[in-house]
Write an enzyme that holds these catalytic residues in place. Structure first.
Site, PDB file in Angstrom:
ATOM      1  N   CYS A   1       0.811  -1.222   0.000  1.00 12.64           N
ATOM      2  CA  CYS A   1       0.000   0.000   0.000  1.00 12.64           C
ATOM      3  C   CYS A   1       0.844   1.271   0.000  1.00 12.64           C
ATOM      4  O   CYS A   1       0.503   2.247   0.675  1.00 12.64           O
ATOM      5  CB  CYS A   1      -0.944  -0.015   1.192  1.00 12.64           C
ATOM      6  SG  CYS A   1      -2.008  -1.469   1.221  1.00 12.64           S
TER       7      CYS A   1
ATOM      8  N   LYS B   1      -7.987  -0.335  11.003  1.00 16.03           N
ATOM      9  CA  LYS B   1      -8.018  -1.384   9.986  1.00 16.03           C
ATOM     10  C   LYS B   1      -7.026  -2.467  10.388  1.00 16.03           C
ATOM     11  O   LYS B   1      -5.837  -2.205  10.565  1.00 16.03           O
ATOM     12  CB  LYS B   1      -7.640  -0.794   8.631  1.00 16.03           C
ATOM     13  CG  LYS B   1      -7.585  -1.821   7.504  1.00 16.03           C
ATOM     14  CD  LYS B   1      -7.328  -1.155   6.163  1.00 16.03           C
ATOM     15  CE  LYS B   1      -7.215  -2.181   5.048  1.00 16.03           C
ATOM     16  NZ  LYS B   1      -6.906  -1.554   3.756  1.00 16.03           N
TER      17      LYS B   1
ATOM     18  N   LYS C   1     -12.577  -1.792  10.317  1.00 16.49           N
ATOM     19  CA  LYS C   1     -12.556  -2.806   9.270  1.00 16.49           C
ATOM     20  C   LYS C   1     -11.662  -3.957   9.681  1.00 16.49           C
ATOM     21  O   LYS C   1     -10.551  -3.695  10.132  1.00 16.49           O
ATOM     22  CB  LYS C   1     -12.023  -2.160   7.995  1.00 16.49           C
ATOM     23  CG  LYS C   1     -11.911  -3.080   6.827  1.00 16.49           C
ATOM     24  CD  LYS C   1     -11.295  -2.347   5.681  1.00 16.49           C
ATOM     25  CE  LYS C   1     -11.091  -3.324   4.548  1.00 16.49           C
ATOM     26  NZ  LYS C   1     -10.387  -2.743   3.458  1.00 16.49           N
TER      27      LYS C   1
END
Ligand code: PBG
Length: 321
Positions: A126, A191, A244
């Site tokens: 990422c 997350k 999440k």
């Protein structure tokens, strides 16, 4: 005697005392848009969800609008990947063209863009790699370029999911300086590094080619660290805080609801969707009821907004009632 059953006697009284409700207004529907033409590929591990090229997306969008779903969350699948994910800030990139297309043809549909790099980098991480790990601050600079490009294309809201430190401050600053002070940020604030993302990585072609995401996504064991993540993103100016995945992290959803006066979102991720679909396919569960019950549990935990691949199906169920 205390008789809690008095208020359960009939459907009418149960309706009157019902504490939580799932509505279409709570839902965001994710969309995978792939570079190319004539593409409409079913994702094997996510039955009912497809990757579309832009020239095929209109019937999906017609349906979303018809069902009154307020928002979509866009993920792009480029034809070309590189070391740094440079297409993410290309004004002619797949996401930028998708935003312009949707805002032109469906002006009232709210467009949220995922801000990350993993679908665009050759290594699937990422951000920018330095010394075998994602370099935080170099990645922030690229995130700033990416959000400005999304904003210029007409995105209504950005949703950074890279789990870089300082990403909200950087993005807020970049948007404000570039003349977009009114674009809100929905932060993937808490997350986790989760195995529940498996089917998504097939869908978005974004699995890391080496290592994993544990140096930037959170350890599933940790709860107070989740609060810390949310505190920082709150201070940095996130407008909406997201947790999440959703189902295995409902305690975290409740923590955030209790501690922040901001809308809380949760992401009902691909693995959660796939498990229900698979069990239903085998005839082992009642798909509709399990779907509704699991999304309701997210509302009960404190989620104001649910991002879910079930959005269209939920909307259909709710419209029937
Ligand atoms: C990262 C991103 C991921 C998901 C949304 N944004 C995957 C990851 O972190 O590997 C997962 C969504 C899902 O599983 O449904 N850009």
């Amino acid at each position: 005697m205390n008789r809690t059953r008095r208020l359960r006697k009939t459907d009418s009284i149960r309706r009157l005392v019902r504490e939580n409700k799932l509505t279409i207004d709570d839902l965001i529907y994710p969309l995978f848009i792939e570079e190319g033409k004539d593409i409409e590929t079913e994702i094997v591990s996510m039955p009912g969800i497809k990757r579309f090229s832009l020239d095929r997306i209109s019937k999906e969008l017609d349906e979303v609008v018809e069902l009154n779903i307020p928002a979509v969350l866009l993920f792009g699948i480029p034809s070309h990947k590189d070391e740094i994910g440079a297409e993410t800030w290309d004004d002619e990139g797949i996401i930028q063209r998708s935003i312009r297309y949707i805002k032109k043809h469906y002006p009232d549909l709210y467009v949220i863009t995922d801000v990350c790099f993993c679908e665009y980098t050759s290594h699937g991480h990422c951000g920018v790699i330095y010394d075998n790990d994602v370099d935080n601050d170099a990645t922030l600079q690229n995130m700033a370029k990416q959000v400005i490009s999304h904003a210029k294309a007409g995105s209504d809201m950005v949703a950074p999911s890279a789990m870089m430190d300082g990403m909200i401050e950087t993005i807020r600053g970049a948007l404000d300086t570039a003349g977009f002070p009114m674009i809100p940020i929905m932060s993937y604030a808490v997350k986790y590094s989760s195995a529940f993302y498996g089917p998504f990585r097939d869908a978005a072609d974004s699995a890391p080619t080496f290592g994993d995401r544990r140096t930037y996504q959170m350890d599933p064991s940790n709860r107070s660290e989740g609060m810390r993540e949310a505190i920082y993103d709150d201070q940095e100016g996130a407008d909406i805080l997201m947790v999440k995945p959703a189902l295995s992290y409902l305690d975290i959803v409740r923590d955030l609801k209790n501690n922040f006066e901001k809308p809380i979102a949760c992401y009902n991720v691909s693995g959660e969707y796939a498990m229900i679909k698979a069990a239903a396919e085998k005839g082992w569960i009642d798909e509709e009821r399990v779907m509704m019950e699991s999304l309701l549990s997210m509302k009960r935990a404190g989620a104001d907004i649910i991002i879910t691949y079930f959005a269209k199906e939920v909307a259909k169920v709710l419209l029937k009632k």
